[in-house]
Write a protein that holds these residues in place. Structure first.
Motif, PDB file in Angstrom:
ATOM      1  N   LEU A 408       4.244 -12.922   1.398  1.00  0.00           N
ATOM      2  CA  LEU A 408       4.554 -12.422  -0.099  1.00  0.00           C
ATOM      3  C   LEU A 408       3.425 -11.809  -0.511  1.00  0.00           C
ATOM      4  O   LEU A 408       3.395 -10.880  -1.319  1.00  0.00           O
ATOM      5  CB  LEU A 408       4.037 -14.137  -1.382  1.00  0.00           C
ATOM      6  N   GLN A 409       2.879 -11.266   0.844  1.00  0.00           N
ATOM      7  CA  GLN A 409       1.701  -9.890   0.525  1.00  0.00           C
ATOM      8  C   GLN A 409       2.705  -8.733   0.523  1.00  0.00           C
ATOM      9  O   GLN A 409       2.762  -8.165   1.718  1.00  0.00           O
ATOM     10  CB  GLN A 409       0.797 -10.531   1.148  1.00  0.00           C
ATOM     11  N   ARG A 410       2.434  -7.873  -0.591  1.00  0.00           N
ATOM     12  CA  ARG A 410       3.441  -6.805  -0.305  1.00  0.00           C
ATOM     13  C   ARG A 410       2.321  -5.174   0.140  1.00  0.00           C
ATOM     14  O   ARG A 410       3.037  -4.386  -1.274  1.00  0.00           O
ATOM     15  CB  ARG A 410       4.490  -6.514  -1.084  1.00  0.00           C
ATOM     16  N   GLN A 411       1.867  -5.222   0.591  1.00  0.00           N
ATOM     17  CA  GLN A 411       1.057  -4.021   0.368  1.00  0.00           C
ATOM     18  C   GLN A 411       1.826  -2.831   1.092  1.00  0.00           C
ATOM     19  O   GLN A 411       2.250  -3.167   2.040  1.00  0.00           O
ATOM     20  CB  GLN A 411      -0.485  -4.338   0.989  1.00  0.00           C
ATOM     21  N   GLY A 412       1.385  -2.131   0.626  1.00  0.00           N
ATOM     22  CA  GLY A 412       1.415  -0.605   1.579  1.00  0.00           C
ATOM     23  C   GLY A 412       1.053   1.086   0.364  1.00  0.00           C
ATOM     24  O   GLY A 412       0.067   0.814   0.017  1.00  0.00           O
ATOM     25  N   ARG A 413       1.684   1.380   1.410  1.00  0.00           N
ATOM     26  CA  ARG A 413       1.581   2.953   0.577  1.00  0.00           C
ATOM     27  C   ARG A 413       2.268   4.259   0.863  1.00  0.00           C
ATOM     28  O   ARG A 413       3.208   4.278   0.885  1.00  0.00           O
ATOM     29  CB  ARG A 413       0.064   4.052   2.037  1.00  0.00           C
ATOM     30  N   TRP A 414       2.365   4.937  -0.743  1.00  0.00           N
ATOM     31  CA  TRP A 414       3.117   6.216  -0.847  1.00  0.00           C
ATOM     32  C   TRP A 414       2.553   7.246  -0.160  1.00  0.00           C
ATOM     33  O   TRP A 414       1.759   7.297  -0.770  1.00  0.00           O
ATOM     34  CB  TRP A 414       3.677   5.731  -2.132  1.00  0.00           C
ATOM     35  N   LEU A 415       3.683   7.928   0.469  1.00  0.00           N
ATOM     36  CA  LEU A 415       2.661   8.854   1.433  1.00  0.00           C
ATOM     37  C   LEU A 415       3.975  10.638   0.644  1.00  0.00           C
ATOM     38  O   LEU A 415       4.760  10.204   1.151  1.00  0.00           O
ATOM     39  CB  LEU A 415       2.221   9.014   2.669  1.00  0.00           C
TER      40      LEU A 415
END
Length: 591
Positions: A408-415
């Protein structure tokens, strides 16, 4: 900006993903409404900041569309068995009018908000609510976003309406008499003119990041905002590259490449690391020579290539590679869309690596003799027996187990843009500007390795390096990579080794530059683009740009055909024929 768009804007502000200089508590006190009186906005610099941030926040809403269109339509990505008909249509160039991925309206909605913001910035400047300097910076950030979006429209739809006036709704664009479509080539001219006239105006020559504004550059919930904004020089360079003005493109790529040396030289080697594909960080490397099992594979060790995509700390090391990046926070909307697209744990697992990409990586040999390009190990992981595109998932998956700590923890980074893309596009521009040896150095082994009096591994480097280890070429190709101990000195390019050497890949044939083989070197750069930048959103543009430049759509068509054939897709020949037809590479434009 349309009045009801402020509801979304405030949601973005409240989310904390992109913030102005308002404090978090003040923002939490703002209650969004469906209708907001426009007279209450664009009164202060903070209102202008909110407009900039709201627009960049809207970009997050099309992150999935950006990746899908730029990768699935090319040769490195394929749909899984879970994909619906619309993703499959993109894959086989059989798009129907109702395909939601082929809808240009999401791009135009943001563009119209850009137009509205720019109009109101003009009004604020005229009424002295913004200083000239504050106006220039905010206008530049929004104008660059608009140009970026229009570039995407041109790449995927070809001929599109170009409008810079504020309109109430996208539906107004349906009036072809008022807003006729213009060709992609003409669109590029307009975007370049717009960037040259406004986006670099009063833009700090020593600034590293996209925005120069101190009130827009801050830290919110642990996220530095300084890299949230389009790097304007990279974008303008890309536009020049598309247009065929290679020297102008190379000049800008070179300027950004020298950012670290120009800004922080003397503060240790950090000034020489930045944007140079250098030998200090993010290497494909092994802890023990000759031991393939000692491959360095973790998120936080800056020496390993995986840390580009998984290092949670924004600092000097990641800053040497990241140029434009936007985070998806686990606690705030919008939700990270890459989980659903790529993950088979907590996601829908809709897309994966093409067999062609995997086979190409597998048939390479590393400089140390190990079989396979090891970048494949980082880019694609086998999870639960399935190939999973992992680059966008390293903030979501446990570093060691590759299992989500919490689905449920959908952290991320759009590079969105990084140093290797800059390096390879610099090489592409140099190659087409008849600087094939420079292009070889950037792609392969670095300036020092190529301009050392001998080809690497074939002789002894002279002790006097006065007239070697530098290109001796005209600007912007006049790179100096010399270093010395007595006296001690370091030249700006002495750490640069090229993406292939950084990835532990062997030298390309020296005949590429010895024979001034422009086409052969360009093909090698495109192949290196695939290995280094796979699944990051560059591939469609790279293939289309080369095809248009050569006036040969078979360059693109054959790569898509080979992807489909390798997977036994019966639509391979039909897809190739579609791309080869007039304007067949572009999506149908339906508003």
């Amino acid at each position: 900006m349309k009045r009801n768009s402020y509801k979304f804007l405030y949601k973005v502000l409240l989310a904390g993903a992109l913030m102005s200089s308002f404090s978090c508590q003040k923002l939490m006190d703002v209650k969004p409404e469906d209708q907001v009186d426009i007279a209450n906005h664009y009164q202060t610099i903070y209102d202008a900041n909110a407009a900039v941030i709201g627009i960049y926040g809207q970009l997050q809403g099309i992150a999935d569309r950006y990746i899908v269109l730029n990768e699935l339509r090319a040769d490195l990505m394929s749909p899984t068995a879970n994909a619906d008909q619309y993703l499959r249509q993109l894959n086989t160039f059989s798009v129907t009018p109702d395909n939601p991925w082929a809808d240009p309206k999401p791009f135009y909605k943001i563009i119209l908000n850009c137009n509205d913001a720019l109009k109101n910035f003009d009004i604020m400047l005229a009424s002295s609510k913004l200083t000239q300097a504050d106006y220039n910076e905010r206008y530049a950030d929004v104008n660059a976003m608009r140009c970026f979006l229009y570039l995407q429209l041109g790449m995927h739809w070809g001929s599109v309406p170009y409008v810079t006036d504020p309109l109430e709704t996208v539906d107004a664009l349906k009036d072809a008499n008022k807003f006729p479509k213009i060709s992609f080539n003409d669109l590029l001219d307009k975007l370049i003119a717009s960037m040259v006239s406004r986006s670099l105006q009063d833009y700090s020559s020593t600034n590293i990041t996209g925005s120069t504004s101190t009130s827009l550059n801050t830290t919110v919930d642990g996220y530095p905002t300084n890299l949230f904004f389009v790097n304007k020089r990279c974008l303008l360079a890309d536009l020049y590259l598309w247009k065929g003005n290679y020297n102008a493109a190379a000049t800008l790529y070179r300027y950004v490449s020298d950012t670290g040396y120009r800004n922080i030289a003397g503060a240790g080697d950090a000034g020489y690391w930045q944007y140079k594909a250098n030998w200090g960080v993010f290497l494909i490397t092994y802890n023990r020579a000759g031991d393939e099992s000692s491959f360095l594979d973790d998120n936080t060790n800056k020496s390993g290539w995986r840390a580009i995509f998984g290092n949670p700390v924004q600092g000097t090391d990641t800053g040497s590679e990241w140029i434009w990046t936007i985070p998806f926070d686990r606690n705030f909307a919008p939700v990270n869309p890459f989980i659903d697209l790529f993950s088979n744990q907590g996601g829908r697992y809709l897309l994966t690596s093409s067999k062609l990409a995997l086979n190409t990586w597998a048939t390479q040999t590393q400089a140390n003799g190990f079989v396979g390009d090891a970048r494949a190990k980082i880019s694609v992981r086998t999870i639960n027996g399935q190939p999973v595109i992992a680059k966008p998932l390293y903030y979501y998956l446990n570093e060691s187990t590759l299992i989500p700590t919490n689905v449920l923890q959908r952290q991320g980074r759009w590079l969105l843009y990084r140093g290797s893309a800059l390096n390879l596009r610099f090489a592409e521009a140099a190659c087409r500007d008849n600087q094939v040896k420079v292009a070889y150095a950037l792609t392969n082994v670095g300036v020092k390795g190529v301009y050392n009096g001998v080809f690497p591994g074939t002789g002894t480097v002279p002790s006097d390096v006065t007239n070697i280890m530098q290109t001796m070429a005209p600007a912007p190709y006049d790179m100096d990579a010399r270093e010395g101990q007595v006296p001690y000195y370091r030249s700006p390019w002495y750490r640069q080794i090229g993406t292939r050497t950084r990835a532990n890949m062997p030298n390309l044939p020296a005949t590429l530059f010895q024979n001034n083989d422009v086409t052969g070197m360009e093909n090698a750069i495109v192949d290196e683009d695939a290995a280094e930048l796979a699944f990051e959103g560059y591939r469609w543009g790279d293939l289309l740009r080369i095809s248009l430049r050569r006036n040969d759509m078979s360059f693109l068509a054959d790569k898509v055909y080979n992807k489909l054939v390798s997977e036994g897709n019966a639509s391979a020949s039909t897809a190739r024929a579609k791309i080869m037809s007039t304007n067949g590479a572009y999506l149908p434009f339906n508003l």
